[in-house]
Design a protein around this motif. Structure first.
Motif, PDB file in Angstrom:
ATOM      1  N   LEU A  43       0.819  -1.218   0.000  1.00 48.38           N
ATOM      2  CA  LEU A  43       0.000   0.000   0.000  1.00 48.38           C
ATOM      3  C   LEU A  43       0.856   1.272   0.000  1.00 48.38           C
ATOM      4  N   ASP A  44       2.008   1.222   0.665  1.00 48.08           N
ATOM      5  CA  ASP A  44       2.919   2.373   0.637  1.00 48.08           C
ATOM      6  C   ASP A  44       3.334   2.682  -0.794  1.00 48.08           C
ATOM      7  N   LEU A  45       3.602   1.637  -1.565  1.00 48.39           N
ATOM      8  CA  LEU A  45       4.030   1.832  -2.950  1.00 48.39           C
ATOM      9  C   LEU A  45       2.880   2.279  -3.838  1.00 48.39           C
ATOM     10  N   ILE A  46       1.672   1.838  -3.520  1.00 44.33           N
ATOM     11  CA  ILE A  46       0.509   2.242  -4.316  1.00 44.33           C
ATOM     12  C   ILE A  46       0.189   3.713  -4.089  1.00 44.33           C
ATOM     13  N   PHE A  47       0.124   4.127  -2.821  1.00 44.24           N
ATOM     14  CA  PHE A  47      -0.304   5.485  -2.508  1.00 44.24           C
ATOM     15  C   PHE A  47       0.831   6.512  -2.502  1.00 44.24           C
ATOM     16  N   ASN A  48       2.071   6.047  -2.455  1.00 43.07           N
ATOM     17  CA  ASN A  48       3.223   6.949  -2.455  1.00 43.07           C
ATOM     18  C   ASN A  48       4.215   6.554  -3.541  1.00 43.07           C
ATOM     19  N   PHE A  49       3.691   6.181  -4.702  1.00 41.64           N
ATOM     20  CA  PHE A  49       4.553   5.703  -5.783  1.00 41.64           C
ATOM     21  C   PHE A  49       5.593   6.748  -6.184  1.00 41.64           C
ATOM     22  N   HIS A  50       5.220   8.028  -6.125  1.00 37.23           N
ATOM     23  CA  HIS A  50       6.160   9.075  -6.505  1.00 37.23           C
ATOM     24  C   HIS A  50       7.367   9.102  -5.565  1.00 37.23           C
ATOM     25  N   LYS A  51       7.150   8.827  -4.292  1.00 35.62           N
ATOM     26  CA  LYS A  51       8.274   8.781  -3.350  1.00 35.62           C
ATOM     27  C   LYS A  51       9.115   7.530  -3.576  1.00 35.62           C
ATOM     28  N   ALA A  52       8.464   6.420  -3.897  1.00 36.40           N
ATOM     29  CA  ALA A  52       9.212   5.185  -4.184  1.00 36.40           C
ATOM     30  C   ALA A  52      10.104   5.382  -5.406  1.00 36.40           C
ATOM     31  N   TYR A  53       9.575   6.048  -6.431  1.00 39.04           N
ATOM     32  CA  TYR A  53      10.388   6.334  -7.616  1.00 39.04           C
ATOM     33  C   TYR A  53      11.525   7.286  -7.285  1.00 39.04           C
ATOM     34  N   TYR A  54      11.252   8.267  -6.448  1.00 41.71           N
ATOM     35  CA  TYR A  54      12.298   9.210  -6.066  1.00 41.71           C
ATOM     36  C   TYR A  54      13.423   8.475  -5.321  1.00 41.71           C
ATOM     37  N   ILE A  55      13.056   7.592  -4.410  1.00 35.78           N
ATOM     38  CA  ILE A  55      14.058   6.817  -3.670  1.00 35.78           C
ATOM     39  C   ILE A  55      14.865   5.954  -4.635  1.00 35.78           C
ATOM     40  N   LEU A  56      14.180   5.287  -5.559  1.00 34.67           N
ATOM     41  CA  LEU A  56      14.874   4.457  -6.546  1.00 34.67           C
ATOM     42  C   LEU A  56      15.845   5.292  -7.367  1.00 34.67           C
TER      43      LEU A  56
ATOM     44  N   ARG B 172      18.910   8.759   2.683  1.00 31.04           N
ATOM     45  CA  ARG B 172      17.904   9.211   3.654  1.00 31.04           C
ATOM     46  C   ARG B 172      17.945  10.743   3.784  1.00 31.04           C
ATOM     47  N   ARG B 173      19.147  11.311   3.864  1.00 30.04           N
ATOM     48  CA  ARG B 173      19.293  12.769   3.970  1.00 30.04           C
ATOM     49  C   ARG B 173      18.712  13.463   2.739  1.00 30.04           C
ATOM     50  N   LEU B 174      18.972  12.934   1.557  1.00 30.83           N
ATOM     51  CA  LEU B 174      18.445  13.516   0.320  1.00 30.83           C
ATOM     52  C   LEU B 174      16.923  13.424   0.247  1.00 30.83           C
ATOM     53  N   ILE B 175      16.381  12.296   0.691  1.00 26.73           N
ATOM     54  CA  ILE B 175      14.925  12.117   0.668  1.00 26.73           C
ATOM     55  C   ILE B 175      14.255  13.107   1.610  1.00 26.73           C
ATOM     56  N   TYR B 176      14.785  13.250   2.811  1.00 24.76           N
ATOM     57  CA  TYR B 176      14.188  14.184   3.765  1.00 24.76           C
ATOM     58  C   TYR B 176      14.357  15.634   3.310  1.00 24.76           C
ATOM     59  N   ALA B 177      15.445  15.940   2.629  1.00 24.86           N
ATOM     60  CA  ALA B 177      15.620  17.288   2.077  1.00 24.86           C
ATOM     61  C   ALA B 177      14.566  17.549   0.997  1.00 24.86           C
ATOM     62  N   GLN B 178      14.303  16.548   0.172  1.00 23.10           N
ATOM     63  CA  GLN B 178      13.261  16.672  -0.853  1.00 23.10           C
ATOM     64  C   GLN B 178      11.894  16.855  -0.208  1.00 23.10           C
ATOM     65  N   ASP B 179      11.590  16.078   0.830  1.00 22.70           N
ATOM     66  CA  ASP B 179      10.322  16.225   1.550  1.00 22.70           C
ATOM     67  C   ASP B 179      10.181  17.625   2.134  1.00 22.70           C
ATOM     68  N   SER B 180      11.275  18.150   2.656  1.00 20.30           N
ATOM     69  CA  SER B 180      11.262  19.491   3.232  1.00 20.30           C
ATOM     70  C   SER B 180      10.971  20.538   2.158  1.00 20.30           C
TER      71      SER B 180
ATOM     72  N   SER C 282       7.755  23.043   2.071  1.00 18.31           N
ATOM     73  CA  SER C 282       7.938  24.492   1.950  1.00 18.31           C
ATOM     74  C   SER C 282       7.151  25.046   0.768  1.00 18.31           C
ATOM     75  N   ALA C 283       7.167  24.325  -0.343  1.00 18.30           N
ATOM     76  CA  ALA C 283       6.425  24.767  -1.533  1.00 18.30           C
ATOM     77  C   ALA C 283       4.920  24.763  -1.265  1.00 18.30           C
ATOM     78  N   LYS C 284       4.443  23.747  -0.549  1.00 20.91           N
ATOM     79  CA  LYS C 284       3.015  23.688  -0.204  1.00 20.91           C
ATOM     80  C   LYS C 284       2.629  24.853   0.700  1.00 20.91           C
ATOM     81  N   GLU C 285       3.454  25.126   1.697  1.00 20.15           N
ATOM     82  CA  GLU C 285       3.168  26.239   2.613  1.00 20.15           C
ATOM     83  C   GLU C 285       3.172  27.564   1.866  1.00 20.15           C
ATOM     84  N   GLU C 286       4.123  27.740   0.958  1.00 21.14           N
ATOM     85  CA  GLU C 286       4.199  28.976   0.183  1.00 21.14           C
ATOM     86  C   GLU C 286       2.973  29.121  -0.716  1.00 21.14           C
ATOM     87  N   ALA C 287       2.558  28.024  -1.357  1.00 19.62           N
ATOM     88  CA  ALA C 287       1.366  28.063  -2.215  1.00 19.62           C
ATOM     89  C   ALA C 287       0.130  28.409  -1.395  1.00 19.62           C
TER      90      ALA C 287
END
Length: 173
Positions: free
Chosen positions: A113-126, A144-152, A156-161
Motif C-alpha cells: 500500500l505504501d508503494l501504491i499510494f506513495n509511488f512518486h516517493k518510491a520512484y524518487y528513492i529508486l 535518507r538525507r536527500l529524501i528528507y531534504a526533498q520532503d522538506s 515548503s512549496a506547499k506552505e508557500e502556495a
C-alpha cells in the motif's frame, strides 16, 4: 555495458526493475533499456508468470532471453531486476536488499500500500539509489538525507502556495 567500482561493488547495468505482487500486479517499474510499450507488457506478463510459478526453494535467478533476472520476495512483493548474463547476481541481490532497507527506513516497514499510494516517493528513492541503471549511492544515510531534504522542499512549496492563496483570497471557500 558500463561497469563502475563503487564502495566495493562492481555495479553492472540494470536493464529494468519490476516490483510485482503475488497476484502479478505491477507496483513499480523502471526501464533503463529501450522497450516498446507492447514489448514491456509482454516482458511483464512473461516474467510475472515465470517468477510467480517458481517454487520458494528454487534459487532467485532466472535465465531469460539471454539475460538474468534476479528477484527476491519480501512479504507480498517480488523485487525483480534484469541484468546481463555475465553480471554478478549476488551483487544484485544485495542491491535489491539495499533498496528495500531504504524503503523500510522511509516508510517504516514498507508494504504494498505504501508503494501504491506513495509511488512518486518510491520512484524518487529508486532514482537516488540508481542512475540510468547503474548504482549511484550505496550509503543509506546519504539517501535518507536527500529524501528528507526533498520532503522538506515539498512542504515548503506547499506552505508557500497556501500563503499565496490566502493573500489573493483563494483560500477557504
Amino acid at each position: 555495458m558500463g561497469r563502475a567500482w563503487v564502495d566495493g561493488w562492481v555495479a553492472g547495468e540494470i536493464h529494468f526493475i519490476l516490483l510485482i505482487n503475488r497476484q502479478g500486479k505491477v507496483r513499480l517499474t523502471k526501464w533503463y533499456s529501450s522497450y516498446s510499450q507492447k514489448e514491456r507488457s509482454k516482458v511483464i506478463r512473461e516474467l510475472s508468470n515465470d517468477i510467480l510459478r517458481r517454487a520458494p526453494k528454487l534459487c532467485n535467478f532466472v535465465e531469460w532471453r539471454g539475460f538474468k533476472v534476479v528477484y527476491r520476495r519480501y512479504a507480498s512483493l517480488y523485487f525483480c531486476m534484469c541484468i546481463d548474463a555475465d553480471d554478478n547476481e549476488l551483487e544484485v541481490l544485495e542491491l535489491i536488499h539495499h533498496f528495500l532497507v531504504i524503503l523500510d527506513e522511509y516508510f517504516g516497514n514498507v508494504c504494498e500500500l505504501d508503494l501504491i499510494f506513495n509511488f512518486h516517493k518510491a520512484y524518487y528513492i529508486l532514482d537516488e539509489v540508481l542512475l540510468a541503471g547503474n548504482l549511484q549511492e550505496t550509503s543509506r544515510r546519504v539517501v535518507r538525507r536527500l529524501i528528507y531534504a526533498q520532503d522538506s522542499l515539498v512542504e515548503s512549496a506547499k506552505e508557500e502556495a497556501n500563503s499565496i492563496r490566502n493573500v489573493i483570497g483563494l483560500g477557504h471557500r
